[in-house]
Design an enzyme around this catalytic site. Sequence first.
Site, PDB file in Angstrom:
ATOM      1  N   LYS A   1     -12.713  14.915 -17.987  1.00 47.33           N
ATOM      2  CA  LYS A   1     -12.622  13.444 -18.012  1.00 47.33           C
ATOM      3  C   LYS A   1     -13.021  12.848 -16.646  1.00 47.33           C
ATOM      4  CE  LYS A   1     -11.484   9.258 -19.118  1.00 47.33           C
ATOM      5  NZ  LYS A   1     -12.290   8.446 -20.018  1.00 47.33           N
TER       6      LYS A   1
ATOM      7  N   LYS B   1      -9.762   5.585  -9.407  1.00 47.09           N
ATOM      8  CA  LYS B   1      -8.839   6.740  -9.446  1.00 47.09           C
ATOM      9  C   LYS B   1      -9.557   7.960  -9.997  1.00 47.09           C
ATOM     10  CE  LYS B   1      -6.967   6.984 -13.196  1.00 47.09           C
ATOM     11  NZ  LYS B   1      -6.533   7.237 -14.557  1.00 47.09           N
TER      12      LYS B   1
ATOM     13  N   SER C   1      -5.663   9.765 -18.018  1.00 43.56           N
ATOM     14  CA  SER C   1      -6.756  10.413 -17.273  1.00 43.56           C
ATOM     15  C   SER C   1      -6.124  10.893 -15.965  1.00 43.56           C
ATOM     16  CB  SER C   1      -7.882   9.420 -16.977  1.00 43.56           C
ATOM     17  OG  SER C   1      -8.442   8.947 -18.173  1.00 43.56           O
TER      18      SER C   1
HETATM   19  P1  NDP Z   1      -2.970  -0.074 -18.979  1.00 40.49           P
HETATM   20  O1  NDP Z   1      -2.770  -0.509 -17.569  1.00 40.49           O
HETATM   21  O2  NDP Z   1      -3.498  -1.054 -19.961  1.00 40.49           O
HETATM   22  O3  NDP Z   1      -1.560   0.449 -19.568  1.00 40.49           O
HETATM   23  C1  NDP Z   1      -0.744   1.288 -18.840  1.00 40.49           C
HETATM   24  C2  NDP Z   1       0.508   1.605 -19.645  1.00 40.49           C
HETATM   25  O4  NDP Z   1       1.329   2.471 -18.876  1.00 40.49           O
HETATM   26  C3  NDP Z   1       1.367   0.391 -19.967  1.00 40.49           C
HETATM   27  O5  NDP Z   1       1.979   0.596 -21.203  1.00 40.49           O
HETATM   28  C4  NDP Z   1       2.399   0.393 -18.846  1.00 40.49           C
HETATM   29  O6  NDP Z   1       3.623  -0.201 -19.199  1.00 40.49           O
HETATM   30  C5  NDP Z   1       2.606   1.866 -18.666  1.00 40.49           C
HETATM   31  N1  NDP Z   1       3.071   2.225 -17.332  1.00 40.49           N
HETATM   32  C6  NDP Z   1       2.450   1.942 -16.151  1.00 40.49           C
HETATM   33  N2  NDP Z   1       3.124   2.516 -15.131  1.00 40.49           N
HETATM   34  C7  NDP Z   1       4.210   3.124 -15.690  1.00 40.49           C
HETATM   35  C8  NDP Z   1       5.281   3.873 -15.162  1.00 40.49           C
HETATM   36  N3  NDP Z   1       5.376   4.119 -13.837  1.00 40.49           N
HETATM   37  N4  NDP Z   1       6.210   4.373 -16.015  1.00 40.49           N
HETATM   38  C9  NDP Z   1       6.130   4.138 -17.354  1.00 40.49           C
HETATM   39  N5  NDP Z   1       5.123   3.434 -17.916  1.00 40.49           N
HETATM   40  C10 NDP Z   1       4.179   2.939 -17.087  1.00 40.49           C
HETATM   41  O7  NDP Z   1      -3.869   1.230 -18.909  1.00 40.49           O
HETATM   42  P2  NDP Z   1      -4.900   1.803 -19.983  1.00 40.49           P
HETATM   43  O8  NDP Z   1      -4.249   1.873 -21.305  1.00 40.49           O
HETATM   44  O9  NDP Z   1      -6.203   1.112 -19.820  1.00 40.49           O
HETATM   45  O10 NDP Z   1      -5.115   3.267 -19.389  1.00 40.49           O
HETATM   46  C11 NDP Z   1      -4.157   4.313 -19.575  1.00 40.49           C
HETATM   47  C12 NDP Z   1      -4.823   5.615 -19.194  1.00 40.49           C
HETATM   48  O11 NDP Z   1      -5.963   5.829 -20.029  1.00 40.49           O
HETATM   49  C13 NDP Z   1      -5.351   5.634 -17.739  1.00 40.49           C
HETATM   50  O12 NDP Z   1      -5.178   6.900 -17.188  1.00 40.49           O
HETATM   51  C14 NDP Z   1      -6.844   5.297 -17.909  1.00 40.49           C
HETATM   52  O13 NDP Z   1      -7.615   5.806 -16.830  1.00 40.49           O
HETATM   53  C15 NDP Z   1      -7.153   5.973 -19.231  1.00 40.49           C
HETATM   54  N6  NDP Z   1      -8.270   5.427 -19.998  1.00 40.49           N
HETATM   55  C16 NDP Z   1      -8.454   4.071 -20.149  1.00 40.49           C
HETATM   56  C17 NDP Z   1      -9.514   3.592 -20.909  1.00 40.49           C
HETATM   57  C18 NDP Z   1      -9.755   2.135 -21.131  1.00 40.49           C
HETATM   58  O14 NDP Z   1     -10.853   1.768 -21.618  1.00 40.49           O
HETATM   59  N7  NDP Z   1      -8.834   1.249 -20.798  1.00 40.49           N
HETATM   60  C19 NDP Z   1     -10.462   4.518 -21.561  1.00 40.49           C
HETATM   61  C20 NDP Z   1     -10.132   5.906 -21.400  1.00 40.49           C
HETATM   62  C21 NDP Z   1      -9.093   6.331 -20.628  1.00 40.49           C
HETATM   63  P3  NDP Z   1       3.904  -1.774 -19.015  1.00 40.49           P
HETATM   64  O15 NDP Z   1       3.492  -2.419 -20.305  1.00 40.49           O
HETATM   65  O16 NDP Z   1       5.361  -1.850 -18.748  1.00 40.49           O
HETATM   66  O17 NDP Z   1       3.075  -2.242 -17.837  1.00 40.49           O
END
Ligand code: NDP
Length: 290
Positions: free
Chosen positions: A166, A235, A91
């Site tokens: 979104k 955010k 997002s």
């Molecule tokens: P999470 O925090 O669960 O996961 C984030 C992922 O990104 C992890 O795999 C993490 O890796 C990785 N990551 C974080 N920072 C970095 C970086 N700097 N470089 C590389 N990898 C990185 O987030 P969500 O899955 O919940 O959300 C992801 C996106 O989807 C967001 O933008 C959120 O707003 C959106 N979203 C979320 C929903 C939800 O219900 N959760 C629904 C709809 C959209 P690591 O395992 O190493 O920490």
Amino acid sequence: MIQSVAFIGLGAMGYRMAAHLPKHFETVYVWNRTFAKAEEHAVEYGTQAVALEQAVQADIIFSCLPTSADVEALVQGLSLKAGSIWVDCTSGVPDAARHLEEALTEQGVIFLDAPVSGQTIGAENGTLTVMVGGNAEGFEKALPAMQAFGKLIKHVGTSGAGFAVKAVNNMLLAVNLCAAAEGFTTLKAHGVDLNEALDCINASSGKSNVTETVLRQRILNRSFPVTFALPLLAKDTGIALDLARDAKLAVPLLALGQSLMQAASNLSDKNSDFSSAVKMYESWSNITIE
Ligand code: NDP
């Protein structure tokens, strides 16, 4: 013809979204910053945990990271395969989508902003809504891969349009959450049974996704399961407010929604679920929504 797909970022959403890909594609690469999660995914779903440099050689590359800044940092310095399509399910920020589109075009790669909605349960069931901005031809080519985890998949405009839709969607979620918190603390202050009240409202004109699912499943039962972190919602409301301000619009409700989400996020543990924003209201009123 899509021969190979990759998924980068196996978080709460990505882990579940990527799980559908091996049902449709023979070669599915996964990469995650904490690489053990990619290895776990490979064992669980038959994907291939590979180095980032290899993952980005796929025909379709999905990413789902917390912010556009994370995606921009990741993309920098990567050598991509001409003809491939990068589908960013983060997002994110519309301006960042345009910068990424420009940068990736130089390598012959199409960039689509394709954020998703439907929460972790939608990711698990493959029923997400996908709102896509960017090159229309790229959208058509990437559609079969998005269909692995998406149910309603719409091309909503040029680069950045998906991120904009979104952000506005999540602002509406935030505003509804605040309104429900205020409404339900008011009802409790007047001795009303909240479960009975909820049944009435859900059969009336004031219902929303918050009253229909979030209140019952997360708040009234005090479970607050962490599936979508509150800082991520804050955010998104920030992105929506920036968009309105860029267009020089008067948006008092959006400004208030963003302030409230930011305050609730600042007051909470960073691993709190978005629904725990109501706890800020509870602390103000000394009333628990249960
Ligand atoms: P999470 O925090 O669960 O996961 C984030 C992922 O990104 C992890 O795999 C993490 O890796 C990785 N990551 C974080 N920072 C970095 C970086 N700097 N470089 C590389 N990898 C990185 O987030 P969500 O899955 O919940 O959300 C992801 C996106 O989807 C967001 O933008 C959120 O707003 C959106 N979203 C979320 C929903 C939800 O219900 N959760 C629904 C709809 C959209 P690591 O395992 O190493 O920490």
